[in-house]
Design an enzyme around this catalytic site. Structure first.
Site, PDB file in Angstrom:
ATOM      1  N   ALA A 113       0.822  -1.218   0.000  1.00 21.20           N
ATOM      2  CA  ALA A 113       0.000   0.000   0.000  1.00 21.20           C
ATOM      3  C   ALA A 113       0.858   1.271   0.000  1.00 21.20           C
ATOM      4  O   ALA A 113       2.046   1.229   0.344  1.00 21.20           O
ATOM      5  CB  ALA A 113      -0.892  -0.013   1.244  1.00 21.20           C
ATOM      6  N   SER A 140      -1.777  -2.624  -5.249  1.00 22.95           N
ATOM      7  CA  SER A 140      -2.652  -2.688  -4.067  1.00 22.95           C
ATOM      8  C   SER A 140      -3.895  -1.807  -4.216  1.00 22.95           C
ATOM      9  O   SER A 140      -3.848  -0.740  -4.839  1.00 22.95           O
ATOM     10  CB  SER A 140      -1.853  -2.202  -2.850  1.00 22.95           C
ATOM     11  N   GLN A 161      -4.781  -6.179  -6.694  1.00 23.78           N
ATOM     12  CA  GLN A 161      -5.124  -6.780  -5.399  1.00 23.78           C
ATOM     13  C   GLN A 161      -6.336  -6.070  -4.837  1.00 23.78           C
ATOM     14  O   GLN A 161      -6.370  -4.835  -4.787  1.00 23.78           O
ATOM     15  CB  GLN A 161      -3.930  -6.649  -4.434  1.00 23.78           C
ATOM     16  N   TYR A 163      -8.882  -5.376  -1.608  1.00 27.29           N
ATOM     17  CA  TYR A 163      -9.462  -5.454  -0.269  1.00 27.29           C
ATOM     18  C   TYR A 163     -10.943  -5.186  -0.472  1.00 27.29           C
ATOM     19  O   TYR A 163     -11.315  -4.089  -0.939  1.00 27.29           O
ATOM     20  CB  TYR A 163      -8.896  -4.364   0.639  1.00 27.29           C
ATOM     21  N   THR A 189      -7.514 -10.390  -1.237  1.00 25.77           N
ATOM     22  CA  THR A 189      -6.809 -10.657   0.023  1.00 25.77           C
ATOM     23  C   THR A 189      -7.813 -11.078   1.097  1.00 25.77           C
ATOM     24  O   THR A 189      -8.773 -10.363   1.375  1.00 25.77           O
ATOM     25  CB  THR A 189      -6.030  -9.403   0.464  1.00 25.77           C
ATOM     26  N   ARG A 198      -0.854  -4.084  15.082  1.00 27.20           N
ATOM     27  CA  ARG A 198       0.453  -3.631  14.562  1.00 27.20           C
ATOM     28  C   ARG A 198       1.184  -2.780  15.609  1.00 27.20           C
ATOM     29  O   ARG A 198       1.131  -1.541  15.561  1.00 27.20           O
ATOM     30  CB  ARG A 198       0.240  -2.829  13.278  1.00 27.20           C
ATOM     31  N   LYS A 264      -5.554 -14.551  -2.032  1.00 25.32           N
ATOM     32  CA  LYS A 264      -4.264 -14.256  -1.377  1.00 25.32           C
ATOM     33  C   LYS A 264      -4.431 -14.311   0.143  1.00 25.32           C
ATOM     34  O   LYS A 264      -5.254 -13.590   0.702  1.00 25.32           O
ATOM     35  CB  LYS A 264      -3.775 -12.866  -1.799  1.00 25.32           C
ATOM     36  N   HIS A 288       0.590 -12.208   4.896  1.00 24.01           N
ATOM     37  CA  HIS A 288       0.681 -10.752   4.800  1.00 24.01           C
ATOM     38  C   HIS A 288       2.036 -10.251   5.316  1.00 24.01           C
ATOM     39  O   HIS A 288       2.141  -9.187   5.937  1.00 24.01           O
ATOM     40  CB  HIS A 288      -0.461 -10.106   5.609  1.00 24.01           C
ATOM     41  N   ARG A 291       2.083  -9.691   9.027  1.00 21.86           N
ATOM     42  CA  ARG A 291       1.349  -8.500   9.479  1.00 21.86           C
ATOM     43  C   ARG A 291      -0.098  -8.814   9.811  1.00 21.86           C
ATOM     44  O   ARG A 291      -0.857  -7.933  10.192  1.00 21.86           O
ATOM     45  CB  ARG A 291       1.391  -7.435   8.372  1.00 21.86           C
ATOM     46  N   ARG A 323      14.097 -13.247   0.299  1.00 23.59           N
ATOM     47  CA  ARG A 323      15.144 -12.232   0.194  1.00 23.59           C
ATOM     48  C   ARG A 323      16.280 -12.664  -0.726  1.00 23.59           C
ATOM     49  O   ARG A 323      17.138 -11.859  -1.073  1.00 23.59           O
ATOM     50  CB  ARG A 323      15.766 -11.967   1.593  1.00 23.59           C
ATOM     51  N   GLY A 342       8.084  -8.744  -1.189  1.00 22.55           N
ATOM     52  CA  GLY A 342       7.417  -7.613  -0.550  1.00 22.55           C
ATOM     53  C   GLY A 342       8.403  -6.538  -0.141  1.00 22.55           C
ATOM     54  O   GLY A 342       8.905  -5.773  -0.969  1.00 22.55           O
TER      55      GLY A 342
HETATM   56  C1  LIG Z   1       4.265  -1.934   3.733  1.00 23.25           C
HETATM   57  C2  LIG Z   1       3.432  -3.095   3.295  1.00 23.25           C
HETATM   58  C3  LIG Z   1       2.188  -2.872   2.743  1.00 23.25           C
HETATM   59  C4  LIG Z   1       1.413  -3.946   2.316  1.00 23.25           C
HETATM   60  N1  LIG Z   1       0.214  -3.694   1.725  1.00 23.25           N
HETATM   61  C5  LIG Z   1      -0.532  -4.722   1.256  1.00 23.25           C
HETATM   62  C6  LIG Z   1      -1.749  -4.468   0.590  1.00 23.25           C
HETATM   63  O1  LIG Z   1      -2.154  -3.336   0.392  1.00 23.25           O
HETATM   64  N2  LIG Z   1      -2.459  -5.544   0.162  1.00 23.25           N
HETATM   65  C7  LIG Z   1      -2.024  -6.840   0.365  1.00 23.25           C
HETATM   66  O2  LIG Z   1      -2.705  -7.784  -0.041  1.00 23.25           O
HETATM   67  N3  LIG Z   1      -0.861  -7.088   0.972  1.00 23.25           N
HETATM   68  C8  LIG Z   1      -0.098  -6.071   1.421  1.00 23.25           C
HETATM   69  N4  LIG Z   1       1.088  -6.324   2.027  1.00 23.25           N
HETATM   70  C9  LIG Z   1       1.575  -7.731   2.114  1.00 23.25           C
HETATM   71  C10 LIG Z   1       2.421  -8.074   0.864  1.00 23.25           C
HETATM   72  O3  LIG Z   1       1.623  -8.154  -0.278  1.00 23.25           O
HETATM   73  C11 LIG Z   1       3.128  -9.427   1.044  1.00 23.25           C
HETATM   74  O4  LIG Z   1       2.186 -10.419   1.385  1.00 23.25           O
HETATM   75  C12 LIG Z   1       4.239  -9.394   2.090  1.00 23.25           C
HETATM   76  O5  LIG Z   1       4.853  -8.122   2.146  1.00 23.25           O
HETATM   77  C13 LIG Z   1       5.303 -10.458   1.785  1.00 23.25           C
HETATM   78  O6  LIG Z   1       6.238 -10.524   2.801  1.00 23.25           O
HETATM   79  P1  LIG Z   1       7.675  -9.786   2.765  1.00 23.25           P
HETATM   80  O7  LIG Z   1       7.430  -8.346   2.946  1.00 23.25           O
HETATM   81  O8  LIG Z   1       8.381 -10.396   3.923  1.00 23.25           O
HETATM   82  O9  LIG Z   1       8.338 -10.118   1.447  1.00 23.25           O
HETATM   83  C14 LIG Z   1       1.885  -5.280   2.473  1.00 23.25           C
HETATM   84  C15 LIG Z   1       3.140  -5.497   3.044  1.00 23.25           C
HETATM   85  C16 LIG Z   1       3.916  -4.424   3.443  1.00 23.25           C
HETATM   86  C17 LIG Z   1       5.267  -4.692   4.028  1.00 23.25           C
END
Ligand SMILES: Cc1cc2nc3c(=O)[nH]c(=O)nc-3n(C[C@H](O)[C@H](O)[C@H](O)COP(=O)(O)O)c2cc1C
Length: 395
Positions: A113, A140, A161, A163, A189, A198, A264, A288, A291, A323, A342
Site C-alpha cells: 500500500a 494494491s 489486489q 481489499y 486478500t 500492529r 491471497k 501478509h 502483518r 530475500r 514484498g
Molecule cells: C508496507 C506493506 C504494505 C502492504 N500492503 C498490502 C496491501 O495493500 N495488500 C495486500 O494484499 N498485501 C499487502 N502487504 C503484504 C504483501 O503483499 C506481502 O504479502 C508481504 O509483504 C510479503 O512478505 P515480505 O514483505 O516479507 O516479502 C503489504 C506489506 C507491506 C510490508
C-alpha cells in the site's frame, strides 16, 4: 537462532552497523548508487535514512512482537538444497507461465500500500522498475496512485489486489477500474478480516499525533483522498468493515469481472481445498508478511501441506520473507509456482526510486539463476522435490 539469522534480524534495526562490526563484518553503509548493492540488504541503511520513522515502522513491522515476520524469514533455514552435478547448465530457462502469461522469472512484485510514503513517484516508480526487469507487478487497493496512472508506467497487464469494501458498490468500482486499465488477474486478500495488532507501526507514530495529522486525515473520507484508487468514488460510501471475504462475496466479484480470481492469504491445506472446490484460478500462500495474525507459522512451513492438497491443479504462489535466489529455488522445489517479493523492493524504492526496485529484482533474479545452475536444473520445470530436503534439526 543462527548467526546469519541473528544478523539479518539486526540489519533491520538501527543496531545493524554495530551488529555487523561485532560479527567481524564491514558495516553496511548507505549506498551511493543502486548498482553498488551486492544483496537486497545493502539497501537498508539508505532506505531507512530516506524514510520518515513512522513510515519505516509501518514497513518493517508485523503484528504483536513481529515474531511472524521473523518466522517467515527463519523458515528458509529449515530447508537445504540438494544440488545435482554434471548437468550442462550453460543456458537455463528461468521462465514460468502464469495464467497464460509467460514470465521471465518465477518472481513477482507483491502488493504494498501507499508507496508515496516511501518515494514521491510511488507505484509509478515500482511499475517502471518491475517492467524493466520483466517482473509481474500486483497493485494494491490502497495504492497512492490510481491504476490508470500506474498501468502506462508498467506497460503491460498489471494484476490487481482487492481489499473488499463495506459497500459492494465500491468493490465493484475498484474492480471495474482495474479491468478497464487492462489488469488480467484479481488477487483478493482474505487474511485481513479485521485490523491486526500492529504494535511496531503504532510505536512509530499514531495518525492522531500532530506530526501525522499534517498528511493523514482521521475519517474514511480522508482515507479516500489519500489513496488514489478511490478517486471518483463517492466519499459517502466510505465506511469501515467489509474485509471478511465470504464465498458469496467472491461469487459476486467473479460475476462482476473477467479477470482470473486468485485468493491471497491461504495458510492451511483445509482452506486450499475449499479454494479448489470453489473453482478459483490460483492461490497465494501468504500471512501478509507477518502483518496479519501472529501465528508464528512461516509461509514456507505452510507450503508443503498446501502443495499436496492442490496437487498441481492450479498455480500455488507464495510470499513472505523471500530475500534470496536460494529462497525462491527452495519454494519452487517444494512445489510453488512463483514467489512474491514484498519489503525488499520497497527498500530499493525508498533508496533510489525506480532504479532501486530494478536492482532489487535483478539481484534476486540473478541469484536464482545462479542457484538453478549450481543445482543442475536447466529449466524451472526441472526444479523438483528431489532438489530440497528438510534439515535435520538435531544435527
Ligand atoms: C508496507 C506493506 C504494505 C502492504 N500492503 C498490502 C496491501 O495493500 N495488500 C495486500 O494484499 N498485501 C499487502 N502487504 C503484504 C504483501 O503483499 C506481502 O504479502 C508481504 O509483504 C510479503 O512478505 P515480505 O514483505 O516479507 O516479502 C503489504 C506489506 C507491506 C510490508
Amino acid at each position: 537462532m543462527n548467526r546469519r539469522l541473528f544478523l539479518r534480524y539486526l540489519q533491520r534495526s538501527p543496531l545493524y552497523a554495530l551488529a555487523a562490526e561485532m560479527a567481524g563484518q564491514p558495516a553496511r553503509k548507505p549506498l551511493s548508487s543502486a548498482k553498488d548493492a551486492l544483496d537486497v540488504f545493502d539497501f537498508l541503511p539508505l532506505a531507512e535514512k530516506n524514510v520518515q520513522p513512522q513510515h519505516w515502522a509501518y514497513l518493517m513491522g508485523g503484528s504483536d512482537d513481529d515474531a511472524t515476520v521473523r518466522a517467515n524469514e527463519n523458515a528458509f533455514s529449515q530447508w537445504q538444497i540438494r544440488a545435482r552435478r554434471q548437468v550442462d547448465v550453460d543456458t537455463v530457462d528461468t521462465s514460468v507461465t502464469l495464467f497464460g502469461q509467460k514470465q521471465a522469472y518465477p518472481i513477482w512484485v507483491a502488493p504494498a500500500a501507499a508507496q508515496q510514503a516511501f518515494h514521491p513517484d510511488g507505484e509509478a516508480a515500482t511499475a517502471r522498475g518491475a517492467s524493466a526487469r520483466k517482473a509481474q507487478m500486483v497493485l494494491s487497493t490502497n495504492a497512492s496512485l490510481h491504476v490508470k496512472d500506474v498501468a502506462p508506467a508498467f506497460g503491460g497487464p498489471l494484476w490487481y489486489q482487492l481489499y473488499t469494501q463495506a459497500e459492494f458498490e465500491v468493490s465493484r468500482a475498484l474492480v471495474g477500474a482495474a479491468e478497464q486499465a487492462g489488469c488480467t488477474v484479481l488477487a483478493i486478500t482474505v487474511d485481513s478480516a479485521t485490523a491486526s495488532n500492529r504494535v511496531t507501526a503504532a510505536r512509530g507514530g499514531q495518525k492522531t499525533e500532530q506530526r501525522c495529522r499534517a498528511c493523514h486525515g482521521l475519517t474514511y473520507a480522508d482515507y479516500y483522498k489519500e489513496h488514489g484508487m478511490f478517486a471518483g468514488i463517492d466519499p459517502l460510501l466510505a465506511k469501515a468493515g467489509g474485509r471478511a471475504v465470504t464465498w458469496t462475496l467472491v461469487e459476486r466479484l467473479r460475476a462482476a469481472t473477467k479477470m482470473k480470481i486468485v485468493i491471497k492469504g491461504i495458510m492451511t491445506a483445509e482452506d486450499a481445498a475449499v479454494c479448489l472446490r470453489n473453482g478459483v484460478d490460483g492461490i497465494v500462500v501468504s500471512n501478509h508478511g507477518g502483518r496479519s495474525e501472529n501465528s508464528l507459522q512461516g509461509t514456507m512451513e505452510a507450503l508443503p501441506e498446501i502443495v499436496e492438497t492442490i496437487n498441481g491443479r492450479i498455480p500455488v504462489l507464495i510470499d513472505g520473507g523471500f530475500r534470496r535466489g536460494t529462497d525462491v529455488f527452495k519454494a519452487l522445489a517444494i512445489g510453488a509456482t512463483a514467489v512474491g517479493i514484498g519489503r525488499p523492493y520497497i527498500w530499493g524504492l525508498s533508496a533510489f526510486g525506480q532504479e532501486g526496485v530494478e536492482r532489487v529484482l535483478e539481484l534476486i533474479q540473478t541469484e536464482f539463476a545462479i542457484t538453478m545452475k549450481l543445482a543442475g536444473t536447466v529449466s524451472t520445470r526441472h526444479i523438483s522435490p528431489m532438489h530440497v530436503r528438510r534439515r535435520n534439526m538435531g544435527a
